[in-house]
Design a protein around this motif. Structure first.
Motif, mmCIF file in Angstrom:
data_model
loop_
_atom_site.group_PDB
_atom_site.id
_atom_site.type_symbol
_atom_site.label_atom_id
_atom_site.label_comp_id
_atom_site.label_asym_id
_atom_site.label_seq_id
_atom_site.Cartn_x
_atom_site.Cartn_y
_atom_site.Cartn_z
ATOM 1 N N GLY A 1 36.138 -18.311 4.447
ATOM 2 C CA GLY A 1 35.331 -18.130 5.634
ATOM 3 C C GLY A 1 35.978 -17.286 6.707
ATOM 4 O O GLY A 1 35.564 -17.331 7.852
ATOM 5 N N ARG A 2 36.960 -16.467 6.378
ATOM 6 C CA ARG A 2 37.645 -15.650 7.369
ATOM 7 C C ARG A 2 37.009 -14.269 7.506
ATOM 8 O O ARG A 2 37.431 -13.477 8.315
ATOM 9 N N ARG A 3 36.004 -13.946 6.694
ATOM 10 C CA ARG A 3 35.385 -12.626 6.722
ATOM 11 C C ARG A 3 34.083 -12.691 7.500
ATOM 12 O O ARG A 3 33.429 -13.701 7.559
ATOM 13 N N SER A 4 33.710 -11.569 8.071
ATOM 14 C CA SER A 4 32.471 -11.486 8.825
ATOM 15 C C SER A 4 31.563 -10.468 8.152
ATOM 16 O O SER A 4 31.972 -9.331 7.874
ATOM 17 N N PHE A 5 30.333 -10.866 7.894
ATOM 18 C CA PHE A 5 29.355 -9.979 7.270
ATOM 19 C C PHE A 5 29.071 -8.786 8.175
ATOM 20 O O PHE A 5 28.923 -7.655 7.716
ATOM 21 N N LEU A 6 29.015 -9.033 9.470
ATOM 22 C CA LEU A 6 28.734 -7.949 10.415
ATOM 23 C C LEU A 6 29.870 -6.936 10.448
ATOM 24 O O LEU A 6 29.631 -5.725 10.537
ATOM 25 N N LYS A 7 31.128 -7.406 10.358
ATOM 26 C CA LYS A 7 32.261 -6.485 10.345
ATOM 27 C C LYS A 7 32.270 -5.649 9.069
ATOM 28 O O LYS A 7 32.637 -4.474 9.089
#
Length: 132
Positions: free
Chosen positions: A116-122
Motif C-alpha cells: 500500500g505504499r504506491r499511489s495510483f495518481l502518482k
C-alpha cells in the motif's frame, strides 16, 4: 414468521394446530413411502462402501518408493526460535503490543511490510488533488 409479528389480528390457535398436524402427517407419510420409491439408493450406497473398502485395502498394501515416502515431521522448535520475553511494562496499555517494541525479539521474520505504499495518481502522473 410474519404472522407472529402481527399484533392487530387475533391468532387462531386451533387453525395453527391444524396446520401443524397437516405438516406432521405429510412428513410421516413421506417417511413411510420413501423406501418403496428410493430404497434402491441404500443398496447402491452399500455397494459403493464395499468397493471403497476393497480399494483402500489395495492402497494400503502398495509400498511407496523411497523418494515418495512421507518423511517424519520436524518439530517446530528446531527451526523456530523465539527469545524470552522481557517483563511486562507497568503502563495502562501494558498488554497491547509490548513485544513489538523490542527488535531483539524478531517478530518480523521477513522484514517490514511495504504494501500500500504506491499511489495510483502518482503512477499516472496526475496531481494528488485531481480526485476528490
Amino acid at each position: 414468521m410474519a404472522d407472529s409479528q402481527r399484533t392487530s389480528e387475533p391468532i387462531n390457535f386451533v387453525h395453527q394446530d391444524e396446520i401443524w398436524k397437516a405438516h406432521v402427517k405429510v412428513v410421516k407419510d413421506s417417511a413411510d413411502v420413501w423406501p418403496s420409491k428410493w430404497g434402491f439408493l441404500t443398496e447402491a450406497y452399500k455397494e459403493y462402501e464395499r468397493e471403497s473398502t476393497k480399494l483402500m485395502e489395495a492402497v494400503r498394501r502398495v509400498e511407496l518408493p523411497h523418494h515418495l515416502a512421507a518423511r517424519p515431521s520436524t518439530p517446530p522448535e528446531k527451526y523456530i526460535h523465539v527469545g524470552p520475553s522481557p517483563p511486562v511494562p507497568q503502563t495502562s496499555q501494558a498488554l497491547i503490543g509490548w513485544r513489538s517494541g523490542h527488535s531483539h525479539l524478531q517478530l518480523e521474520k521477513y522484514g517490514t511490510v511495504h504494501y500500500g505504499r504506491r499511489s495510483f495518481l502518482k503512477e499516472l502522473g496526475w496531481p494528488l488533488d485531481s480526485c476528490n
